[in-house]
Design a protein around this motif. Sequence first.
Motif, PDB file in Angstrom:
ATOM      1  N   GLY A 136      -9.912   0.828   1.141  1.00 28.03           N
ATOM      2  CA  GLY A 136      -9.886  -0.427   1.140  1.00 28.03           C
ATOM      3  C   GLY A 136      -8.971  -1.567   1.935  1.00 28.03           C
ATOM      4  O   GLY A 136      -8.674  -2.684   1.492  1.00 28.03           O
ATOM      5  N   ARG A 137      -7.750  -0.749   2.320  1.00 23.88           N
ATOM      6  CA  ARG A 137      -6.856  -1.542   2.945  1.00 23.88           C
ATOM      7  C   ARG A 137      -6.865  -1.375   4.556  1.00 23.88           C
ATOM      8  O   ARG A 137      -7.411  -0.438   4.954  1.00 23.88           O
ATOM      9  N   ARG A 138      -6.073  -2.307   5.312  1.00 22.67           N
ATOM     10  CA  ARG A 138      -6.243  -2.041   6.853  1.00 22.67           C
ATOM     11  C   ARG A 138      -5.158  -1.178   6.971  1.00 22.67           C
ATOM     12  O   ARG A 138      -4.169  -0.785   6.702  1.00 22.67           O
ATOM     13  N   PRO A 139      -5.720  -0.512   8.099  1.00 21.76           N
ATOM     14  CA  PRO A 139      -4.679   0.705   8.526  1.00 21.76           C
ATOM     15  C   PRO A 139      -3.702   0.082   9.284  1.00 21.76           C
ATOM     16  O   PRO A 139      -3.681  -1.067   9.779  1.00 21.76           O
ATOM     17  N   ALA A 140      -2.585   0.981   9.269  1.00 20.72           N
ATOM     18  CA  ALA A 140      -1.249   0.303   9.827  1.00 20.72           C
ATOM     19  C   ALA A 140      -1.486   0.290  11.532  1.00 20.72           C
ATOM     20  O   ALA A 140      -2.271   1.201  11.975  1.00 20.72           O
TER      21      ALA A 140
END
Length: 168
Positions: free
Chosen positions: A11-15
């Motif tokens: 659920g988070r954006r990839p680095a």
Amino acid sequence: MTDKPRKSRRGRRPAPESERKDRVIQTRVPQDLEDSLRHAAERERVTVSHLIRNVLEDSFRLVDGIVADSSQLVDNVARDARRLASAAKGQARAPATFVPADQGGTVARALLDAVDAWQEVIVNKPTHCTQCGATLSRGQKALRGLTTEPAAPVVWLCQDCLDRDPAG
């Protein structure tokens, strides 16, 4: 085929690519190899992962060096074989154009820089000073460059060049 951005499963954006860690490669190894790797890593005070990375990098560096050395060896053997074939056929070797160091010759400068010591000798065969290009005749005193490089060509220095620049 286009690369699609990877969706994160959490659920988070990839680095961004520049902030990501190195890639992980997994492999299976026998128990005795794992034990050897762990002991070696402990002895070197690194992680097993770092030990394996170092071994792989060193191995590739070693192989690259061997390939480069082999390539140089092949070039030298081919050159020598051509010279021998020409000599066997009675063909004269074409004289190479040699530019003395004083006249901007980079090969001559490199040859002079490789000399470890100078030995005073009496010239038996006519030649030229590597520094200035002066003719060195039979019976004339000159200096012959000594080097640890066995395949290096002979480097000659006239007395005037030595007197002018004792460092060579």
